[in-house]
Design a protein around this motif. Structure first.
Motif, short mmCIF file in Angstrom:
data_model
loop_
_atom_site.label_atom_id
_atom_site.label_comp_id
_atom_site.label_asym_id
_atom_site.label_seq_id
_atom_site.Cartn_x
_atom_site.Cartn_y
_atom_site.Cartn_z
N SER A 178 0.82 -1.22 0.00
CA SER A 178 0.00 0.00 0.00
C SER A 178 0.85 1.26 0.00
CB SER A 178 -0.95 0.00 1.20
OG SER A 178 -0.22 0.00 2.40
N ASP A 179 2.06 1.19 0.56
CA ASP A 179 2.92 2.38 0.61
C ASP A 179 4.31 2.09 0.02
OD1 ASP A 179 3.90 0.72 2.56
OD2 ASP A 179 3.79 2.18 4.18
N SER A 180 4.33 1.39 -1.11
CA SER A 180 5.62 1.00 -1.70
C SER A 180 5.95 1.75 -3.00
CB SER A 180 5.62 -0.50 -1.98
OG SER A 180 4.63 -0.86 -2.92
N PHE A 181 5.20 2.79 -3.31
CA PHE A 181 5.41 3.55 -4.55
C PHE A 181 6.11 4.87 -4.27
CE2 PHE A 181 4.32 6.69 -7.71
CZ PHE A 181 4.47 6.00 -8.91
N PRO A 182 7.16 5.21 -4.99
CA PRO A 182 7.90 4.43 -5.99
C PRO A 182 8.98 3.59 -5.33
CG PRO A 182 8.81 6.64 -5.90
CD PRO A 182 7.67 6.60 -4.91
N SER A 183 9.57 2.70 -6.09
CA SER A 183 10.64 1.83 -5.57
C SER A 183 11.93 2.62 -5.39
CB SER A 183 10.88 0.68 -6.55
OG SER A 183 12.11 0.06 -6.28
N GLY A 184 12.38 2.70 -4.14
CA GLY A 184 13.63 3.40 -3.85
C GLY A 184 14.84 2.70 -4.45
N HIS A 185 14.85 1.36 -4.39
CA HIS A 185 15.98 0.64 -4.98
C HIS A 185 16.07 0.90 -6.49
CE1 HIS A 185 16.55 -1.47 -1.20
NE2 HIS A 185 17.60 -2.11 -1.74
N THR A 186 14.92 0.98 -7.15
CA THR A 186 14.93 1.25 -8.59
C THR A 186 15.45 2.66 -8.86
OG1 THR A 186 13.09 -0.26 -8.95
CG2 THR A 186 13.54 1.33 -10.70
N GLY B 46 7.54 3.45 -11.77
CA GLY B 46 7.55 4.78 -11.15
C GLY B 46 8.95 5.19 -10.74
N GLY B 47 9.70 4.26 -10.14
CA GLY B 47 11.08 4.55 -9.75
C GLY B 47 11.95 4.88 -10.95
N ALA B 48 11.77 4.14 -12.05
CA ALA B 48 12.57 4.38 -13.25
C ALA B 48 12.23 5.75 -13.86
CB ALA B 48 12.34 3.26 -14.26
N LEU B 49 10.94 6.10 -13.89
CA LEU B 49 10.54 7.40 -14.45
C LEU B 49 11.06 8.56 -13.60
CD1 LEU B 49 6.85 6.66 -15.55
CD2 LEU B 49 8.80 7.17 -17.05
N LEU B 50 10.98 8.40 -12.29
CA LEU B 50 11.50 9.44 -11.39
C LEU B 50 13.00 9.61 -11.61
CD1 LEU B 50 11.47 11.42 -9.04
CD2 LEU B 50 11.47 9.45 -7.47
#
Length: 197
Positions: free
Chosen positions: A123-131, A176-180
């Motif tokens: 529920s609160d995993s967006f965006p991926s920090g590792h990515t 999301g992580g990749a786009l950020l």
């Protein structure tokens, strides 16, 4: 901000809104059921202190190897790599980029809450920090060592796929992580000194 950075930022904002609204819940549910062979589900803490300093291990050799692939994208290791690259480039831009990526990632996790995907913890995993850190670290390494560009990019893409396989993130988190990361990288890349290698 250049055109590429603007497009990536707009795509990230649009994806954030769609994830928040539940538009891709079907995709994330499918991933939980079919794309996570080493997934172990439970509530993920927002910050997992243990995984910052030591690699994650899984119950199978395959799962452990996949988890080890993601370890350099942890805050501690990626931060060290970025610090070294910052020193090599003689510019604070890489470090500023890394800090901005982590701040925006943490804000996203605090603000964006998605509908249930069938397992707790997403529920609160967006965006991926590792990515985000993987792509930022890969870009910074490529700015220092141009020959490392394609291996670094392959590693970052592998991190995104590995995070889904081990059940740490659903596909929308890693996209999301990749786009950020792309928005930040394109913005920072144009500001690097012309003398950079």
């Amino acid at each position: 901000m250049n055109r590429r950075a603007s497009l990536c930022a707009a795509a990230f904002v649009a994806l954030t809104a769609l994830v928040w609204a539940g538009a891709f819940t079907w995709l994330d549910r499918y991933a939980v059921g079919h794309l996570m062979p080493w997934g172990h589900f439970g509530h993920h803490r927002l910050i997992q202190v243990g995984s910052v300093f030591k690699p994650q291990t899984e119950s199978t050799l395959g799962g452990t190897l996949v988890a080890l692939w993601t370890y350099p994208a942890s805050p501690f290791i990626s931060g060290l790599i970025v610090l070294i690259c910052t020193w090599r480039l003689r510019s604070v831009i890489p470090l500023g980029l890394w800090v901005a990526a982590n701040v925006i990632e943490l804000l996203g996790k605090l603000v964006v809450s998605r509908p249930s995907v069938g397992e707790p913890g997403f529920s609160d995993s967006f965006p991926s920090g590792h990515t985000v850190r993987a792509f930022v670290t890969a870009a910074v390494v490529a700015w220092v060592w141009r020959r490392a560009k394609w291996p670094a990019l392959a590693w970052a893409v592998g991190v995104a796929m590995a995070l889904v396989a081990i059940g740490d993130h659903v596909p929308t988190d890693v996209v999301g992580g990749a786009l950020l990361a792309a928005a930040l990288i394109y913005s920072a890349g144009t500001a690097l000194p012309a003398s950079s290698p």
